[in-house]
Design a protein around this motif. Structure first.
Motif, short mmCIF file in Angstrom:
data_model
loop_
_atom_site.label_atom_id
_atom_site.label_comp_id
_atom_site.label_asym_id
_atom_site.label_seq_id
_atom_site.Cartn_x
_atom_site.Cartn_y
_atom_site.Cartn_z
N UNK A 371 0.82 -1.20 0.00
CA UNK A 371 0.00 0.00 0.00
C UNK A 371 0.86 1.26 0.00
N UNK A 372 1.93 1.25 0.78
CA UNK A 372 2.85 2.39 0.84
C UNK A 372 3.51 2.63 -0.52
N UNK A 373 3.90 1.54 -1.19
CA UNK A 373 4.62 1.65 -2.46
C UNK A 373 3.73 2.11 -3.60
N UNK A 374 2.51 1.56 -3.67
CA UNK A 374 1.62 1.81 -4.81
C UNK A 374 0.71 3.01 -4.58
N UNK A 375 0.27 3.21 -3.32
CA UNK A 375 -0.67 4.29 -2.98
C UNK A 375 -1.91 4.24 -3.87
#
Length: 551
Positions: A371-375
Motif C-alpha cells: 500500500x505504501x509503495x503503490x498508494x
C-alpha cells in the motif's frame, strides 16, 4: 489420528452426550447476531441508497467518517453497558433468564432501527443500536459463562468454540445478505432496510431455543437450590448421583464454594474482592488484555469498514467489494470450524495464539508495504491492479492465521482461567474488555485511514506491529488452560510456576492425586474436603434413589 480429548481424569462416555452439546450450542447461538452486526453494518452504510436517504452524499470525507464511526460505535457503547447489567441479572435471575432478557432487549433495539427513514434521520438507528448493543453485551457475558459451567473439562474448549462458530456464521450471513440486496433489490429504502431487518431472525431463533435451555447446575447449587442443581447436573452428564465421576465433580464444586466463602466471603459484592488479591488481579488483567491484542490484529477494522479497507488496497467497485468481503467471511467461518473441532483441544490455546500472531503479523506488514509503495487511493484504476490482487491474497493469508487463533481463543482463555464466584466477575471484565477495545477501534478506524500515510498504509503497519508484540506476551506470561478442571485453575497461576510449563505440571499433579483418591473411594474412605459421605450426601443419595437417570 487427532486426539480430541485430553482428560484430567477417566471420563465415562456418557458424559460426552447430546444434552451438553445441545445446551452449549443453544447458548452459543447468541453469537450469531453479534457476528451478523459486525458483517452487515459497514457495507450497509456504504450503499448509495443509504447515503441518499440520510443526506450523506457529497459530505466532506471527515464528516462522513465521523457519522460512520458514530453509527458503528453506538452499538459498542451499548454493549459495554450491557456487560455490566448482565452481571447482576446473571447472579440473581440465572444464566438462562439472563440470556432470555438479553435476546429480548436486542430484538427491541433491532425493531427500533427499522423506524429510520429520511424524515426521522439517523436517530432511530443510533437509539436502536445502543439498545441492541446492550442486549449483545449481556449475552457476550452470560453465554461463555454458561458454557464453561456446563461443559466437561476435556471438551470445554470445544464447547466454548461453538460460540465463535456462531459468531462467524452470523458474519457470513451478514456479508451475503448485503451482496444479495445489492444484486437483487433496486436502490431505495427497501434495499438497505433489509440488512437491518434480518437481525430479527437470529434473535427470534435464539429466544425460541432458550425456552428449552437447562439452567446451570453450578449456579443453582451456589444459590442454595442444591437438589435442583444436582438433578440438572445428572441430567447433563447422563450419570447417576452415586457414580464416582459425579461424586468427584460435586466434591470439586463444593470445595470451590467453600474456598470462595473462606477467602472472599458471601454476598453480591464478595467476588469483587478480587481487587484486593494481587495474584487474582494480575490474572484478571493478564487474560482480559487478550482482547486488546485481539483488536490490535485489525479484525474489527476489517469487519466494520471492509469497503474502506479494500478501497485503500486498490479493490474498487461496490459489487467487487461485497463479493470480496463475502469470501473473507466464508473463509473465516470455515476455518473457525476447523479450529473448534480439530485444533483448540489438540494444539491448545497458547500455541495457536502464537502461531496465529506470527502469520497474521507478517501478512499485515506485507499489505502495509504494498500500500505504501503503490498508494492506490492516489493512483486509482478502472480495474483491480496486480498490487490490489497481491494485497487481497495476503488479506486472505491473514484471515487463515487469524481464524485459527485469535478469532475465538481469547474467549476460551478468559472463561477457563477462573473458578467459583470469581468467574462471573472475570467474565464481566473479559466481555467488557472486548467491547471497550472494539469501541476504540470502530470509533478510530475512519480517522486513522485519513491520517496515517499514503492510502492509510500506517493503519496496516500499526496492526502488523501490534500483532507481532502479542507473541512474547503469550509465550512468557500466559499458561495453557486446556483440560484443567475449572475448580483447579488456580494451580496454573500459582507463584513460582513457569507459565509455559504450568499445564503439564498441574495435570500431572491431578493425576497423581486422583490415584490416591481412587483408592480412598474403593476402600470406602472419606471423600475429601467437601464432606461427601456426610449427612448432606446421605440425603442426596436418598433423594436420587430410584431416579438414577433424571430427566
Amino acid at each position: 489420528m487427532l486426539r480430541l480429548k485430553v482428560e484430567d481424569r477417566p471420563t465415562p462416555k456418557e458424559v460426552y452426550n447430546w444434552r451438553v452439546y445441545l445446551a452449549s450450542a443453544v447458548a452459543a447461538f447468541a453469537a450469531v447476531f453479534i457476528g451478523y452486526d459486525g458483517a452487515f453494518i459497514g457495507t450497509a452504510l456504504s450503499f448509495a441508497s443509504f447515503k441518499e436517504e440520510f443526506g450523506l452524499v457529497g459530505l466532506p470525507a471527515k464528516k462522513l467518517a465521523d457519522i460512520s464511526a458514530n453509527v458503528v460505535s453506538s452499538y459498542q457503547a451499548g454493549a459495554i453497558a450491557g456487560v455490566i447489567i448482565g452481571y447482576p441479572v446473571g447472579i440473581f435471575l440465572g444464566r438462562r433468564w439472563g440470556l432470555i432478557g438479553a435476546a429480548s432487549v436486542f430484538s427491541i433495539g433491532a425493531g427500533i432501527m427499522l423506524a429510520a427513514n429520511s424524515s426521522t434521520g439517523l436517530a432511530p438507528i443510533y437509539g436502536g443500536r445502543v439498545l441492541a448493543g446492550a442486549g449483545i453485551g449481556a449475552a457476550s457475558n452470560l453465554a461463555p459463562l454458561y458454557i464453561s459451567e456446563v461443559a466437561p473439562p476435556a471438551v470445554r474448549g470445544q464447547m466454548l468454540a461453538l460460540y465463535e462458530i456462531g459468531w462467524q456464521v452470523g458474519a457470513v450471513v451478514g456479508f451475503w445478505i448485503n451482496k444479495g440486496a445489492q444484486d437483487n433489490i433496486a436502490p431505495g429504502h427497501t434495499q438497505w432496510l433489509l440488512s437491518f431487518a434480518v437481525q430479527l431472525v437470529p434473535s427470534g431463533i435464539f429466544l425460541a431455543g432458550l425456552v428449552f435451555l437447562v439452567e446451570s447446575p453450578r449456579w443453582l447449587i451456589r444459590r442454595g437450590r442444591r437438589e435442583e442443581g444436582l438433578k440438572k447436573l445428572c441430567y447433563l452428564r447422563q450419570l447417576p448421583l452415586d457414580h464416582v465421576y459425579m461424586r468427584e465433580e460435586i466434591e470439586m464444586i463444593d470445595a470451590a464454594i467453600e474456598q470462595d466463602e473462606r477467602v472472599l466471603g458471601t454476598g453480591f459484592w464478595a467476588p469483587f474482592r478480587v481487587f484486593r488479591d494481587k495474584s487474582l488481579l494480575y490474572r484478571l488483567l493478564l487474560t482480559c488484555a487478550l482482547f486488546a491484542w485481539q483488536n490490535g490484529t485489525g479484525i474489527n477494522a476489517i469487519n466494520y469498514y471492509s469497503p474502506t479497507i479494500l478501497r485503500n488496497m486498490g479493490i474498487t467497485g461496490q459489487n467487487t467489494s461485497l463479493l470480496t468481503t463475502g469470501v473473507f467471511g466464508s473463509i473465516k467461518c470455515g476455518l473457525s470450524i476447523v479450529w473448534a473441532f480439530f485444533l483448540v483441544e489438540t494444539m491448545g490455546r497458547r500455541k495457536m495464539l502464537m502461531i496465529g500472531a506470527v502469520g497474521s503479523s507478517l501478512a499485515m506488514l506485507v499489505i502495509a508495504g504494498i500500500t505504501k509503495t503503490v498508494d492506490p487511493v492516489a493512483n486509482p484504476t478502472t480495474s483491480v491492479p496486480p498490487s490490489g490482487i497481491a494485497s487481497l491474497a495476503f488479506l486472505y493469508v491473514w484471515t487463515i492465521f487469524y481464524a485459527v487463533s485469535w478469532n475465538g481463543s481469547p474467549w476460551v482463555v478468559v472463561a477457563e482461567s477462573f473458578s467459583g464466584s470469581i468467574q462471573p466477575v472475570a467474565q464481566v471484565f473479559g466481555a467488557g474488555s472486548n467491547w471497550l477495545w472494539n469501541f476504540v477501534i470502530s470509533r478510530a478506524t475512519p480517522t486513522m485511514f485519513l491520517n496515517m500515510g499514503a492510502s492509510g498504509f500506517g493503519v496496516f503497519l500499526f496492526f502488523g506491529l501490534c500483532t507481532a508484540a502479542a507473541v512474547p506476551y503469550v509465550y512468557f506470561l500466559l499458561p495453557e488452560t486446556k483440560s484443567v478442571p475449572r475448580e483447579e485453575v488456580d494451580r496454573l497461576f500459582r507463584k513460582g510456576l513457569t507459565p509455559r510449563h504450568a499445564n503439564k505440571i498441574v495435570l500431572a499433579e491431578l493425576a497423581a492425586e486422583r490415584e490416591g483418591h481412587t483408592g480412598a473411594y474403593a476402600g470406602g474412605q472419606g471423600h475429601g474436603s467437601s464432606g461427601l459421605g456426610s449427612e448432606k450426601d446421605k440425603g442426596e443419595e436418598e433423594f436420587f434413589e430410584g431416579a438414577r437417570s433424571p430427566a
